[in-house]
Every structure is written in C-alpha cells, then in structure tokens.
Design an enzyme around this catalytic site. Structure first.
Site, PDB file in Angstrom:
ATOM      1  N   PHE A 175      44.828  36.825  50.698  1.00 49.92           N
ATOM      2  CA  PHE A 175      44.768  36.536  49.274  1.00 49.92           C
ATOM      3  C   PHE A 175      45.029  35.041  49.093  1.00 49.92           C
ATOM      4  O   PHE A 175      45.994  34.498  49.642  1.00 49.92           O
ATOM      5  CB  PHE A 175      45.781  37.370  48.489  1.00 49.92           C
ATOM      6  CG  PHE A 175      45.573  37.232  47.010  1.00 49.92           C
ATOM      7  CD1 PHE A 175      44.467  37.839  46.398  1.00 49.92           C
ATOM      8  CD2 PHE A 175      46.418  36.478  46.231  1.00 49.92           C
ATOM      9  CE1 PHE A 175      44.245  37.695  45.037  1.00 49.92           C
ATOM     10  CE2 PHE A 175      46.192  36.325  44.870  1.00 49.92           C
ATOM     11  CZ  PHE A 175      45.107  36.931  44.266  1.00 49.92           C
ATOM     12  N   ASP A 183      53.040  40.101  54.006  1.00 51.08           N
ATOM     13  CA  ASP A 183      52.802  40.262  52.574  1.00 51.08           C
ATOM     14  C   ASP A 183      52.416  41.721  52.351  1.00 51.08           C
ATOM     15  O   ASP A 183      51.398  42.185  52.884  1.00 51.08           O
ATOM     16  CB  ASP A 183      51.680  39.305  52.136  1.00 51.08           C
ATOM     17  CG  ASP A 183      51.328  39.439  50.664  1.00 51.08           C
ATOM     18  OD1 ASP A 183      51.585  40.503  50.072  1.00 51.08           O
ATOM     19  OD2 ASP A 183      50.756  38.472  50.115  1.00 51.08           O
ATOM     20  N   TYR A 185      53.757  45.512  40.794  1.00 53.34           N
ATOM     21  CA  TYR A 185      52.931  45.922  39.647  1.00 53.34           C
ATOM     22  C   TYR A 185      51.644  46.634  40.057  1.00 53.34           C
ATOM     23  O   TYR A 185      50.833  46.976  39.220  1.00 53.34           O
ATOM     24  CB  TYR A 185      52.616  44.741  38.723  1.00 53.34           C
ATOM     25  CG  TYR A 185      52.002  43.511  39.347  1.00 53.34           C
ATOM     26  CD1 TYR A 185      50.663  43.479  39.714  1.00 53.34           C
ATOM     27  CD2 TYR A 185      52.764  42.378  39.554  1.00 53.34           C
ATOM     28  CE1 TYR A 185      50.101  42.348  40.268  1.00 53.34           C
ATOM     29  CE2 TYR A 185      52.222  41.230  40.112  1.00 53.34           C
ATOM     30  CZ  TYR A 185      50.886  41.226  40.467  1.00 53.34           C
ATOM     31  OH  TYR A 185      50.337  40.103  41.026  1.00 53.34           O
ATOM     32  N   LYS A 186      51.467  46.849  41.348  1.00 48.49           N
ATOM     33  CA  LYS A 186      50.289  47.579  41.805  1.00 48.49           C
ATOM     34  C   LYS A 186      50.685  49.045  42.010  1.00 48.49           C
ATOM     35  O   LYS A 186      50.824  49.778  41.032  1.00 48.49           O
ATOM     36  CB  LYS A 186      49.748  46.931  43.072  1.00 48.49           C
ATOM     37  CG  LYS A 186      49.289  45.460  42.854  1.00 48.49           C
ATOM     38  CD  LYS A 186      48.798  44.835  44.155  1.00 48.49           C
ATOM     39  CE  LYS A 186      48.511  43.348  44.002  1.00 48.49           C
ATOM     40  NZ  LYS A 186      47.372  43.060  43.117  1.00 48.49           N
ATOM     41  N   ARG A 210      35.699  46.794  44.191  1.00 57.03           N
ATOM     42  CA  ARG A 210      36.909  47.393  44.768  1.00 57.03           C
ATOM     43  C   ARG A 210      37.307  48.650  43.998  1.00 57.03           C
ATOM     44  O   ARG A 210      37.294  48.659  42.766  1.00 57.03           O
ATOM     45  CB  ARG A 210      38.102  46.428  44.675  1.00 57.03           C
ATOM     46  CG  ARG A 210      38.014  45.206  45.510  1.00 57.03           C
ATOM     47  CD  ARG A 210      39.392  44.551  45.640  1.00 57.03           C
ATOM     48  NE  ARG A 210      40.059  44.351  44.331  1.00 57.03           N
ATOM     49  CZ  ARG A 210      41.273  43.840  44.200  1.00 57.03           C
ATOM     50  NH1 ARG A 210      41.984  43.495  45.285  1.00 57.03           N
ATOM     51  NH2 ARG A 210      41.804  43.675  43.003  1.00 57.03           N
TER      52      ARG A 210
END
Lengths: 427, 427
Positions: free
Chosen positions: B134, B210, B235-236, B386
């Site tokens: 990312f 990560d 938050y995922k 995605r």
C-alpha cells in the site's frame, strides 16, 4: 485588541448577575449542555459539550457510515474534511483559507511542523523552547533533535525562561527554530506574538507557535504577526470533544518549500494514483498524514458551527472581564489564607485562565474539595490551581460562586479531610 | 489453520442459502446495521456499522463528556483506553497483553515503529519493502530514509516484487528492516508470516508487518511467527468506524530497547509529573504520542465487543468458503467476458478478498454500475475490481447475488453508459 471595562469596585453577587444581564455573549451558554449545579472552569483542558454535537455525530454514524458506507468518502466529503474544517478554523487565528489543515494530536502535529521548520534553516543547529512550555512540546523537540541531528552535526535543544537564559540571550545565528506556546498552560501568561516573532526573525530563525491555550480563548493574528508555523488543539476552547484533532498552520509563503516530517498518503499530490514515490500535495495539505478519525472530526465540525457568529473582540472583552473579576475577588476575599495570583495582572499579558497558589493550604486538596462541590478547575503539579474562563459559557455569577466556595473551603479547612489527599492526577 | 470445506460442484442460489443455513457465524450478521438491498463487499476498506456502536458513542458523548467532563480522564478510564483496547486486539493477532497499543493512523504508526525498528540495527543502511505494498507504507519509509539517513551514511529504500529483485535477492547484511503487508491490499495475496519472518531474521534484519488487511480477516500469530513489530488498522474487518485508530504491536523482547520516532507525553513514564525531559514509559505504552481521539476510540470499543465470541478458525473457514465460492462462480459464469481472477487460488495464500480484472469491460465503469445496483466493492487503479468478504456479515447468498448482478452488467453492457465513466476515485 480592546480593553476590558473595569470591574466595579464594590462587587457583590448582584453586581455579577447585572454583568451577566448586560453580557452580549450570555446567550451562547444555551448552546452547551452543562450539567446542573456545576461551575465549569476547566474549559482550558476539555471544553463543554455543545448541544448540537450528539445529534450531528449520530447522523454521521447512522447515515454517513451506516447507510453511505464506503461511498461517504466522496458523497459526504470525508476525504476533504481536514482541509474544509481547517478553513473554518483559519479566521479564528488570523490565517487565510488554504493555510490550515487538521492533524492527529498536537504532539504529532508539532513533530510534523517542527521538522519542516528546522529543515528551512538546515545550517543552524539550535532549537529553542521554553522551560515552562507544556512538556510534550519539549519531548517532541527531543525527537526532532534525535532525527535531524547527526553525529558530526548534532542538534541542540536550548530552553529559556525568565530567570535566564532568556530568549534574547540565546537568539543568534545558530538558532534554527523557536517553539513557544502563546498562552502558557500553567500560568496563563500570554506572549506578544508580533513582538516575539519579530525578535526571532531578526535572528534569522523560524517561529513556531503552539496555540493550544489561545485558539477560541483570545484573538490570534498569525499572518498579522508574520509567524511561520503554528499548531493547536480543538478540544479546549473550541469544544471539539475529548481528543478532537489538532490543526496545523503553515504560512502561505513557506508552503511550497516545506517538507513535512511524515510523508503519508493523505498528503500526497495524487493519493488515488497509488504511485510508488511520494509527491507532496500543493499547499498545507501535504501536512496531512493518514486517514482522519472521522467521528472525532464530526464532533469538531458541530462545535465549529458555534464560531460562525462569535465576535472575537467581544469574546476577548468578556474573557478579560471574567479573569479580572476572579482576580479581584481572590485578592479581596482570599488574602487571609495567603492565596496568590500567579497569572499576570496586566491584561495584555493574560490569556483566558488564572492560576493560583493556595498559600497555607494544599492546592491539590483544595481543588479536590472544589470539584466535589461542583466547581471544576484542575491542579497542575507542583502547586498550581488552574481556572479556565471560557467566555462562551462561563458567567460572572459563576465566578462569584467559585470564589465563594473557595473561601468556604479555606475558612472551614475542609480541605484537610483525608479524602482530599493527593493520590493521582487529573489531566 | 483449517482447510475450507469444498464448495459443491453444482452451485445454484439454493446451494448458497443452504450454506447460509448451516453457517455457524450467520447469526453475527444481526449485530450489524446494513442497509436494505445492499450486498456489502467493501468491508476490506470500511467495515459495516455494528448495531451497538451508536448507543455506546452516544453514552460517551452525553455521560462521559457532557456530564463527566474533565473528570472522565480518570473516572471513565480515558487515559488508559489506548492500552486497554490494545489488550483486546492482542488475541486477534497472536499477541500478549501489554504488547499492543492504539495509535493515530496506520501511516503515523508505521512511522513510529519503523524508526524504532531501524534503530535496532543502526549499522545497516537498507530498508526493504514491496513495490506493490500500500503506497502510504512506501511514502512513510521515504520519511524514515530522510530522517535516519545522514549525508555520510544515507539510508536506501529497496523495493522488491515477484519479477525481481525478490526479497531473497536483496536480503543481506546491509538490510536493517523489512516492511511487508501481510495481505496485499490489491490482490489479496497473503504471505506466510512465519516463513518470511524466518527468512528476514536469517539475514539479521528486523521484520515489521502491516496487518491492515489481516486483522479480523484471517488468523494472525505474530508471536508464533517470532515477528518483531506490527501495525494495523481497525476500520476494515474490525468495524471500528471511519478512520478509527490504528494499533501498534511491539514484541515484548524489543520493548525495553525500542525508541519510538515521536516521543510524546502519553508515552512518557510519568506524564503528570510534567518533567522537562522525556523518559519512556515501560513497555509498548512508550509508542503512544498525544491525546487519543476518544470518540473514534469509543466506536472502536463498541466494535471490539463483537470479537469476544468469535472463533478465528470458524471465521477463516467461512472466509475461504466465501472467496472460493466467489472465484468458482466468476470462473463458471464470467468467462465469456474475459474476467480474470487476480487473487491466488491457493487458499493458504489468500486473505479475505478477491480482485478481478474486468476483461473486455472497463473495470471502473463496471464497479460504478455494480454500486448503483447495490453491490458495493471498490476499484483500484489501474485495473482492479476489489471484493472483500467479511465473514461476520457477508452471506453465501450475497456472493451469489453479487456475481449475478456482475453477469447482468457484463451481458447487457450497461457499463458502457456514459454516467459510469471514470471521473474520480473511491477510497
């Protein structure tokens, strides 16, 4: 900056309620949910809850998050919130649109900004701050020292105070950045922002202001003072809620050259291109780091609505009237117990808070007794009782009542009861 | 790690509803407020709203902030929340109590941790990451390079990928830290955490993971893998709300020696002594920076309640069943349009998401058409659609319905309508 009207010489509670009746800001108190029976004099640490906040946060949770889900990044404007709310803070600090952006905590924002500032004067190797600054500012400058320093070219942190060395003593060709807090967190002493900035610039250094105890408390004019960088907090006088995000100000003239400490994707020129290399966004946006904590941002947004209508000169007038009234009542009624006003009596040198030394009493215990009786201030080690006067919701009668309770606690010596003895500390 | 039961060879919607009826996690869907008519396959970007969150945040606003005011720092345990919630995240990532603490954003936390990690091998001058990581991880490593590098001893950032140089190619005595994302944000490819960590340690380097796309999505065992540092997002798959705080993990064996990048007062050994010098708190607490954004923390707290009861092996089983079902339906129904599965088909190498290339169609436009019809995934430039499968609230029927809508969009070519053409990007 206007001068506060003098407080009448013979003060009683009726005088205070008369001052409230004549107060053009008195109506703002109704915009806050303050608990019954509380005199809240700690808005300098955590601002009170605006009435509109709960419903706004609830709407963000239910509609933007619950229903909008991922679409709210675009549809609800989540991505640009830190910039949009920065623009709304700008007028409160003498900044222009495009100069302010939200950060995470003030500590993180100071790091982000202090590194950028020091890089503008890389040949100079001394960072200056004040011994009495809020400690996290000093700790963060240790990080800056460690990270920008090299074995062959160490960076030095020099702390000044009134006993010396003073700022004038240390300013010289080796100073890169000066970091000062505009209104001191303990004493409430306020710097002359324009004069100090001029002095720092005369030495060729960069001026970074910490506005934690200024924004929403006193008029601030960063561009008028010609300052370089600033950071501040929104959970004190702006009432953004516990831990609401900090903000960063970067003078327009520095924005193109400034390289923030942390280069995160929200500060990237094209964050959704997902490039492998960092390219700074134009303007102050490059000081953004990662995803903003949007529920805390939402609470701040609601609190900023209140500030659309606030006349900062009226605010300052009321602030000075409140602190002057408090000082005057302390002088006249608490002298028998040796209570001492630590905050400057000269109004131009005072923020919106007053610190007292408790004299013969133990200030920590006195503060606990005050809080138990609904007068909420706080205590700062080793010996200061702090009282913040938020002009939007503190009344003159509140000031009277606070001093009356203080006098009672001192005269009855109730503070000596063991349950008030020191055990922890309040933030 | 358990193996997912095979998906039956002849699949229809009845097969999917039968799988739902037999799903031991099906009841968890009722813990979330999902909008009617939406198939939400973007929990890998922003998790859905747990039903209990709104009321909990409301209570924190009204009672802790509104009524408790400043007293809540002690009375409501605000000060220790980042540590307390860290302890609740720990079991989800194979960490021990006292090893995890909340941060601000994942970018900020990676900076905090990567600097600490690199300082453990100061003589080595190469930081390694992956080209397909990312991007913010790569940008943050540029900051680390700039700040820990010196003119005489620059720090180099080396990026690896499958085309080479590979991780094996670059690992050597000059590598200080390797930063990899466990589950790739675009492809959903998952590393063998234990094997890669072993490989990195064999070269004498420090391993930073990560976990943004792993925590709550797949079982993670940091201590089992012998890793050194990790960061992640809440938050995922943890459903903490938009921008809810990141977390930091530091292996117990490194905690005493690790020096965080930013030395803030919430990481101080005695924050309320207000010392002039920084002294790190014991343990992972030193990685704290400033005041946490407590309303975002509150939402996370509510979402973590759900995880008390979740069996991670069952979760993984369901996750693999969902992704396998999706891949199988895509293969069997979308072949005519050249739709290609980018995510590894080998279950051990797959997280809880699947990425597709749209074949003859424009993936961006297809995704906009999907979203308009209530099937919410997202698009990642240049060409990936995605789909995230959050086992707590995505059903097998959802998977069926998503592929059915996708097939319809491709077969009718509705995606060619101008309103779906590329103009912006969804986070």
């Amino acid at each position: 900056m206007s001068i506060a009207p003098s407080v009448p010489h013979v003060i009683d509670r009726a005088t205070c309620t008369a001052l409230d009746a004549a107060d053009p800001l008195a109506g703002h108190r109704d915009l806050f949910d303050l608990p019954e029976g509380v005199v809240y004099l700690d808005g300098n640490s955590l601002g009170a809850l605006p009435r509109a906040t709960a419903a706004h946060v609830q709407r963000v949770i239910a509609e933007e998050w619950g229903t909008g889900l991922i679409r709210s990044w675009n549809d609800a404007g989540w991505f640009t919130k830190p910039v949009d709310l920065g623009d709304r803070i700008a007028p409160l600090i003498g900044a222009s649109a495009g100069e302010v952006v939200l950060g995470d905590s003030t500590s993180a924002s100071l790091f982000q900004v202090a590194v950028a500032a020091a890089r503008l004067r890389p040949e100079r190797r001394v960072i200056v701050s004040e011994r009495g600054n809020f400690p996290t500012d000093l700790y963060v400058l240790e990080s800056v020292q460690e990270l920008l320093g090299e074995p062959a070219r160490p960076l030095e942190r020099r702390l000044v105070d009134d006993e010396g060395p003073t700022l004038a003593d240390v300013l010289g060709e080796d100073v890169t950045v000066v970091v000062l807090t505009h209104v001191n967190y303990r004493t409430g002493r306020m710097y002359d922002m324009a004069e100090v900035t001029r002095q720092v610039h005369a030495a060729g250094a960069i001026m970074v202001w910490d506005l934690c105890h200024s924004v929403g408390a006193v008029p601030v004019d960063l561009n008028g003072a010609g300052a370089d960088f600033a950071i501040g907090c929104t959970y004190k006088y702006l009432n953004g809620g516990p831990g609401s995000p900090s903000f960063v100000w970067v003078a327009e003239r520095h924005q193109a050259a400034a390289r923030p400490a942390i280069t995160g994707w929200h500060g990237h020129a094209k964050p959704f291109d997902f490039d492998v290399e960092y390219a700074p966004a134009p303007g102050v946006t490059r000081f953004r780091v990662g995803t903003p904590q949007l529920l805390s941002v939402a609470a701040l947004e609601a609190s900023l609505d209140i500030w659309r209508d606030v006349d900062m000169d009226l605010l300052r007038e009321k602030s000075l009237r409140l602190t002057e009234l408090f000082i005057s009542l302390v002088d006249s009624r608490l002298a028998p117990w040796g209570v001492e006003v630590v905050t400057p009596r000269q109004s131009a040198r005072r923020g919106s808070q007053v610190a007292l030394r408790a004299g013969v009493a133990d200030g920590y215990a006195v503060m606990q007794a005050l809080i138990e009786r609904g007068v909420i201030g706080d205590f700062r080690a080793p010996d200061l009782m702090r009282f913040g006067f938020t002009p939007l919701y503190v009344s003159h009668a509140d000031v009277w009542d606070a001093v009356a309770v203080l006098e009672d606690i001192l005269s009855t010596e109730v503070w000596r009861e063991p349950r008030y003895a020191r055990r922890g500390a309040v933030t």
